[in-house]
Design an enzyme around this catalytic site. Structure first.
Site, mmCIF file in Angstrom:
data_model
loop_
_atom_site.group_PDB
_atom_site.id
_atom_site.type_symbol
_atom_site.label_atom_id
_atom_site.label_comp_id
_atom_site.label_asym_id
_atom_site.label_seq_id
_atom_site.Cartn_x
_atom_site.Cartn_y
_atom_site.Cartn_z
ATOM 1 N N LYS A 140 6.442 0.912 13.838
ATOM 2 C CA LYS A 140 6.891 1.397 14.941
ATOM 3 C C LYS A 140 6.766 0.475 15.884
ATOM 4 O O LYS A 140 5.610 -0.678 16.078
ATOM 5 C CB LYS A 140 6.612 2.087 15.582
ATOM 6 C CG LYS A 140 6.732 3.037 16.615
ATOM 7 C CD LYS A 140 7.710 2.618 18.089
ATOM 8 C CE LYS A 140 6.705 2.742 19.369
ATOM 9 N NZ LYS A 140 7.339 0.943 20.179
ATOM 10 N N CYS A 146 -4.252 -12.176 22.407
ATOM 11 C CA CYS A 146 -4.973 -11.239 21.800
ATOM 12 C C CYS A 146 -6.510 -12.333 22.723
ATOM 13 O O CYS A 146 -7.415 -11.829 22.917
ATOM 14 C CB CYS A 146 -5.312 -10.213 21.294
ATOM 15 S SG CYS A 146 -5.661 -10.868 19.665
ATOM 16 N N GLU A 157 -8.413 -8.089 31.164
ATOM 17 C CA GLU A 157 -7.862 -8.894 30.362
ATOM 18 C C GLU A 157 -5.909 -8.906 31.284
ATOM 19 O O GLU A 157 -5.775 -8.553 31.675
ATOM 20 C CB GLU A 157 -7.088 -8.244 28.936
ATOM 21 C CG GLU A 157 -6.113 -8.944 27.998
ATOM 22 C CD GLU A 157 -5.454 -8.394 26.642
ATOM 23 O OE1 GLU A 157 -5.476 -7.118 27.407
ATOM 24 O OE2 GLU A 157 -5.428 -8.924 25.631
ATOM 25 N N GLU A 197 -6.757 -2.802 16.789
ATOM 26 C CA GLU A 197 -6.820 -3.869 17.061
ATOM 27 C C GLU A 197 -6.347 -4.593 18.523
ATOM 28 O O GLU A 197 -5.427 -4.266 18.770
ATOM 29 C CB GLU A 197 -6.558 -5.246 15.903
ATOM 30 C CG GLU A 197 -5.954 -5.066 15.601
ATOM 31 C CD GLU A 197 -7.624 -5.852 14.655
ATOM 32 O OE1 GLU A 197 -8.238 -6.399 16.010
ATOM 33 O OE2 GLU A 197 -8.016 -6.147 13.333
HETATM 34 P P1 NAD Z 1 0.342 -1.569 24.375
HETATM 35 O O1 NAD Z 1 -0.601 -1.018 24.086
HETATM 36 O O2 NAD Z 1 1.403 -1.226 25.413
HETATM 37 O O3 NAD Z 1 1.678 -1.641 23.225
HETATM 38 C C1 NAD Z 1 1.321 -1.460 21.652
HETATM 39 C C2 NAD Z 1 2.652 -0.899 20.785
HETATM 40 O O4 NAD Z 1 1.899 0.389 21.349
HETATM 41 C C3 NAD Z 1 3.876 -0.698 21.775
HETATM 42 O O5 NAD Z 1 4.865 -0.592 19.886
HETATM 43 C C4 NAD Z 1 3.910 0.755 22.020
HETATM 44 O O6 NAD Z 1 5.469 0.992 22.062
HETATM 45 C C5 NAD Z 1 3.233 1.450 21.421
HETATM 46 N N1 NAD Z 1 2.613 2.457 21.901
HETATM 47 C C6 NAD Z 1 2.415 2.935 23.320
HETATM 48 N N2 NAD Z 1 1.291 3.898 23.351
HETATM 49 C C7 NAD Z 1 1.754 4.375 22.613
HETATM 50 C C8 NAD Z 1 1.519 5.505 22.219
HETATM 51 N N3 NAD Z 1 1.148 6.983 23.345
HETATM 52 N N4 NAD Z 1 1.099 6.521 20.967
HETATM 53 C C9 NAD Z 1 2.312 5.124 20.465
HETATM 54 N N5 NAD Z 1 1.936 4.314 20.615
HETATM 55 C C10 NAD Z 1 1.953 3.476 21.523
HETATM 56 O O7 NAD Z 1 0.398 -3.533 24.438
HETATM 57 P P2 NAD Z 1 1.471 -4.591 24.338
HETATM 58 O O8 NAD Z 1 1.458 -5.255 26.308
HETATM 59 O O9 NAD Z 1 2.023 -4.354 23.733
HETATM 60 O O10 NAD Z 1 0.654 -5.788 23.969
HETATM 61 C C11 NAD Z 1 -0.015 -6.208 24.196
HETATM 62 C C12 NAD Z 1 -1.849 -5.596 23.992
HETATM 63 O O11 NAD Z 1 -1.877 -5.940 22.448
HETATM 64 C C13 NAD Z 1 -2.794 -7.085 24.494
HETATM 65 O O12 NAD Z 1 -4.132 -5.907 24.970
HETATM 66 C C14 NAD Z 1 -3.221 -7.422 23.816
HETATM 67 O O13 NAD Z 1 -5.066 -8.153 23.906
HETATM 68 C C15 NAD Z 1 -3.083 -6.561 22.558
HETATM 69 N N6 NAD Z 1 -3.307 -7.347 20.843
HETATM 70 C C16 NAD Z 1 -4.499 -7.064 20.163
HETATM 71 C C17 NAD Z 1 -4.371 -8.409 19.155
HETATM 72 C C18 NAD Z 1 -5.215 -7.956 18.434
HETATM 73 O O14 NAD Z 1 -5.444 -8.648 16.476
HETATM 74 N N7 NAD Z 1 -6.845 -7.413 18.358
HETATM 75 C C19 NAD Z 1 -2.961 -8.375 18.912
HETATM 76 C C20 NAD Z 1 -1.693 -9.024 19.782
HETATM 77 C C21 NAD Z 1 -2.054 -8.573 21.077
#
Ligand code: NAD
Ligand code: MN
Length: 495
Positions: A178, A287, A388, A253
């Site tokens: 997804k 991240c 963040e 993550e």
């Molecule tokens: P997000 O949490 O808004 O979305 C991430 C994914 O989750 C998207 O595909 C979204 O559609 C999905 N999602 C959201 N709500 C959901 C639900 N209720 N059920 C299932 N899926 C759902 O994050 P974002 O804004 O896309 O990404 C940025 C974040 O990701 C930052 O906090 C960043 O630090 C983190 N990140 C972490 C790492 C790591 O390896 N630790 C790497 C990259 C990004």
């Protein structure tokens, strides 16, 4: 306006519209305009994708392969990514705003995950246990889980997909991806290579759409065994709770607020470069961003001057140009969020010594650009130091000595990464021991590898990606007992 291209979902080896027939727009952050329509998936599509993955999991075409054969398929896939790197990179730049310079490198490197886990596939060995019961033979085998759901954020779609897909497939699972609703295009282009690699239909599926509509039905689906999630803490925590109802295995993550610590004995030139790459790479949308720069008081002012001088040289503009060094912010909500944090920081009394506003340079056009920003005089209790931002915004926090540096560094909910800049052997060895972070870099920043476990302490997540052990996140252990006794003892007689 020209008719927008339509991007369909990929389920069971077929390209399909959403069951609802609905579409949503995906934007180009450099133009600020939509450039394609994407199928708006929902529960029905999620169910179809899980059913396809489940069928594929039990099919002879997939289950009948040896681990060595699965490894070959993954290596083939890696080669295809390398062959198509430029094309995939260009799609990502259009949909995500990532720099072409970064994407070209990233897509040359991403195949390594497929090569590494392809190689590991046939080296997962069980054990014969030196069991304590007479006339029993016991051994373990490691088996795949079944259907794995990979939920991906927008900041590095194909790389973060590789971190999950490679070990999941190497272990023998089938997968539903997804992608983020903001950056689905590169994933849809990438899955064309899955078919070319000869991976059977249904082994990898993609459901596009929004988190609540398309993601959540995957997370709650009873036939899904594991959710591998990368994203924010808020959605990650929600996903964890939702997955608990059916006791799925979950890896998370999540975000970070990583300290990048410069001691007074550091090589200043190197530390300045490390601080810059820590926060301005990928427009701060990583991240592992070193968003809190802790600088020892004795060198603080000198260091900040050098830092600002260097940061000023950043060239902004079209991410498709190899010359550009800082690109646009990927999403409109993120753009607004970053600009909001600039006001928050100013309101809290932080001093803005660089940037601090949206970028209006002519080369930024109508794109979503934020000026590289540096705040000094930040107190670690301020929101700008605790939350963040996920943008090109650096908070500089002064500290007195080692103890104070450690106290400030660890005083956040997150624990993803940390940087240490020092020429002292004592500090290089002692400081990492005291940092609450899943990765610590000494005199470098941002290094990641398919060989090196990566993941968070504290609120930054659960589980590890990359490295040999990470494949166990996609497997379960079975213990088999075989009695070699000629006669089963009378069960009513305790011995
Ligand atoms: P997000 O949490 O808004 O979305 C991430 C994914 O989750 C998207 O595909 C979204 O559609 C999905 N999602 C959201 N709500 C959901 C639900 N209720 N059920 C299932 N899926 C759902 O994050 P974002 O804004 O896309 O990404 C940025 C974040 O990701 C930052 O906090 C960043 O630090 C983190 N990140 C972490 C790492 C790591 O390896 N630790 C790497 C990259 C990004
Ligand atoms: Mn987009």
């Amino acid at each position: 306006m020209a008719k927008l291209e339509k991007l369909k979902m990929y389920i069971g080896g077929k390209w399909c519209d959403a069951a609802s027939g609905e579409w949503f727009e995906t934007f180009n952050p450099f133009t600020g305009k939509p450039w394609a329509l994407v199928a708006r998936g929902g529960a029905e599509d999620a169910n179809r994708a899980v059913a396809a993955a489940k069928t594929a999991f039990h099919s002879p075409e997939w289950r009948g392969l040896t681990a060595t054969q699965r490894g070959h398929l993954l290596r083939k896939l890696g080669d295809l990514i390398a062959d198509n790197a430029q094309h995939l990179a260009e799609i990502e730049v259009k949909d995500n705003g990532k720099l072409i310079a970064e994407m070209a490198l990233q897509l040359k490197y991403a195949p390594q995950w497929y090569y590494y886990y392809g190689g590991l596939a046939d080296k997962i060995e069980g054990k014969v246990l030196p069991i304590d019961k007479a006339q029993h033979f016991a051994y373990t085998v490691h088996e795949p889980l079944g259907v794995v759901v990979a939920i991906i954020p927008w900041n590095s779609p194909l790389l973060l997909t590789a971190w999950k897909l490679a070990p999941a497939l190497a272990a023998g699972n089938t997968v539903v991806i997804k992608p983020s609703e903001f950056t689905p295009a590169s994933t849809l282009e990438f899955v064309k290579l899955i078919e070319k690699a000869g991976i059977p239909k249904g082994v990898v599926n993609v459901v596009t759409g929004f988190g609540a509509e398309a993601g959540e039905p995957l997370v709650t689906h009873p036939d899904v065994a594991k959710v591998a999630f990368t994203g924010g803490v808020k959605s990650g925590t929600h996903v964890y709770q939702k997955a608990a109802a059916t006791l799925k295995k979950v890896s998370l993550e999540l975000g970070g607020k990583s300290p990048n610590i410069v001691f007074d004995d550091a090589d200043i030139d190197n530390a300045v470069k490390g601080a810059i790459s820590g926060i301005f790479a990928a427009t701060g949308q990583t991240c592992i961003a070193g968003s809190r720069l802790l600088v020892q008081k004795r060198i603080h002012n000198r260091f900040v001057d050098r830092l600002v001088e260097f940061a000023k040289t950043a060239k902004m503009g079209n991410p498709m140009s190899m010359e550009t060094q800082v690109g646009p912010v990927t999403t409109m909500p993120q753009y607004k969020k970053i600009l909001g944090y600039l006001d928050v920081a100013k309101g809290e009394g932080a001093k803005c010594v660089l940037g601090g506003a949206k970028a209006t340079r002519p080369e930024c056009g109508s794109g979503w650009f934020v000026e590289p920003t540096i705040f000094t005089g930040v107190d670690n209790a301020m929101r700008i130091a605790q939350e963040e931002v996920f943008g090109p915004v650096l908070s500089v926090i002064p500290f007195k000595d080692d103890d104070e540096a450690i106290e400030i560094a660890n005083d956040v909910l997150y624990g993803l990464a940390a940087g240490v800049w020092t020429t002292s052997i004592r500090r290089a060895i002692e400081i990492p021991k005291r940092l609450q972070a899943g990765t610590v870099w000494v005199n470098t920043y941002r290094a990641v590898s398919y060989m090196a476990p990566f993941g968070g302490y504290k609120r930054s997540g659960l589980g590890r990606e990359s490295g040999q052990d990470a494949i166990q996140e996609y497997m379960q252990t079975k213990t088999v007992w075989v009695s070699t006794a000629t006669e089963v003892p009378n069960p009513f007689v305790m011995r």
